[in-house]
Scaffold this active site. Structure first.
Site, PDB file in Angstrom:
ATOM      1  N   ASP A  23      -5.401   0.688  22.035  1.00 29.05           N
ATOM      2  CA  ASP A  23      -6.676   0.473  22.437  1.00 29.05           C
ATOM      3  C   ASP A  23      -7.709   0.818  21.462  1.00 29.05           C
ATOM      4  O   ASP A  23      -8.679   0.102  21.326  1.00 29.05           O
ATOM      5  CB  ASP A  23      -6.857   1.602  23.632  1.00 29.05           C
ATOM      6  CG  ASP A  23      -6.050   1.269  24.715  1.00 29.05           C
ATOM      7  OD1 ASP A  23      -5.457   0.223  25.027  1.00 29.05           O
ATOM      8  OD2 ASP A  23      -5.541   2.311  25.475  1.00 29.05           O
ATOM      9  N   GLY A  42      -7.280   5.786  29.920  1.00 24.26           N
ATOM     10  CA  GLY A  42      -7.304   4.319  30.580  1.00 24.26           C
ATOM     11  C   GLY A  42      -7.503   3.431  29.507  1.00 24.26           C
ATOM     12  O   GLY A  42      -8.305   3.727  28.625  1.00 24.26           O
ATOM     13  N   GLU A 102      -5.103  -3.283  33.645  1.00 26.15           N
ATOM     14  CA  GLU A 102      -4.795  -2.015  34.703  1.00 26.15           C
ATOM     15  C   GLU A 102      -5.993  -2.068  35.765  1.00 26.15           C
ATOM     16  O   GLU A 102      -6.124  -1.113  36.416  1.00 26.15           O
ATOM     17  CB  GLU A 102      -5.172  -0.589  33.892  1.00 26.15           C
ATOM     18  CG  GLU A 102      -3.878  -0.386  32.848  1.00 26.15           C
ATOM     19  CD  GLU A 102      -4.014   0.839  32.354  1.00 26.15           C
ATOM     20  OE1 GLU A 102      -3.049   1.445  31.760  1.00 26.15           O
ATOM     21  OE2 GLU A 102      -5.177   1.184  31.996  1.00 26.15           O
TER      22      GLU A 102
END
Ligand code: RIB
Length: 296
Positions: A243, A38, A136
């Site tokens: 990320d 994620g 997200e």
């Protein structure tokens, strides 16, 4: 400076494949692994492993307690992280032999954020802190508006790019960390220099970091332009590299490091990450990053 990262947490279901499946094709995978991931979670882990003070807010389902455990183990504060009924976010990922990926998301708990929950979390933060957002989770425009009202500086990684990003008032963002594709979708320009120029025209308040893959990255803001090279590595899995870059960059900024140093550490951290499998699990510690920089 503390960073509130309000973002997604996913269970990454990763198939290693010879090539990314084409429309109408059925192909075999060579392995299947479940990884923590994620964009939000990866960025919080990178922040924490880079030595930053990070609070992660967001939602997991009952199957996601291992995500919470990993955040805590890495030093992220999970006071605001909530468990809700149903499944956590899931990402179905193919990784090919060159380490390139393709990703399909199922939002799950990442779409369960409510205005009340956002207000509750933001009530614990103020203008001495920083808010980090990706795209997200639901409620993105709401979070931007409420955080701005509270004078909390907002850093945005507009990924994955879609209409929810464009629905935000981007004049409220103080730092964009984005790739060429995202820059192109926001500005309509395709060349890196033109993207940066247009960003400063559209959003003169903002600093911009544009990542360019193997061409490195560029920081533009406060009258400064810094070009950072990419450190050459053999890619195993590029998932989560962006990320890792974002987390390291912000951790350095929160520490008050020079932008040159922030960009350097972010570039090295993401280079190390692509040499390892998985997203969250590939993020190096700061000790590893500093040691690699000494050798580079
Ligand atoms: O940026 C990489 C992340 O994108 C993966 O961990 C996956 O969960 C998707 O959200």
């Amino acid at each position: 400076m503390a960073i509130l990262n309000f973002g997604s947490l996913n269970i990454d279901c990763v198939c290693a494949v010879e090539h990314i499946v084409q429309p109408g094709q059925t192909i075999d995978s060579t392995s299947f692994t479940r990884f923590p991931g994620g964009k939000g979670m990866n960025q919080s882990l990178a922040l924490a492993r880079a030595g930053g003070t990070v609070y992660h807010a967001g939602m997991i389902g009952s199957d996601g307690e291992f995500l919470r455990a990993l955040l805590l183990e890495s030093g992220a504060d999970c006071t605001w992280l909530k468990t809700v009924p149903g499944s956590s976010g899931t990402a179905f990922i193919q990784v090919d032999q060159k380490g390139q990926n393709s990703i399909v998301l199922v939002g799950g708990a990442n779409r369960a954020n409510t205005p009340e929950y956002c207000d509750q979390v933001l009530s614990g933060f103020g203008n001495q802190d920083m808010l980090l957002l990706q795209n997200e989770i639901n409620q993105l425009p709401y979070l931007v508006d409420r955080a701005y009202e509270k004078s909390i500086p907002i850093a945005l990684n507009p990924s994955p790019m879609n209409e929810a990003v464009l629905a935000c008032d981007l004049s409220k963002i103080f730092l964009f960390i984005m790739n060429e594709d995202e820059g192109c979708r926001i500005t309509g320009e395709t060349q890196p220099e033109r993207i940066l120029e247009r960003m400063h025209t559209l959003y003169p308040q903002a600093q911009v970091v544009l990542t360019l893959g193997s061409q490195g990255s560029v920081y533009s803001g406060n009258g400064q332009r810094i070009h950072q090279k990419a450190y050459p590595v053999t890619a195993v899995d590029t998932t989560g590299a962006g990320d890792t870059f974002t987390g390291y960059l912000l951790a350095g900024m929160a520490r008050g490091d020079s932008m040159e140093q922030c960009m350097k550490e972010a570039a090295m951290a993401s280079a190390i990450a692509v040499t390892r499998q998985g997203a969250a699990s590939s993020i190096p510690t700061r000790a590893e990053v500093l040691a690699a920089l000494q050798e580079a």
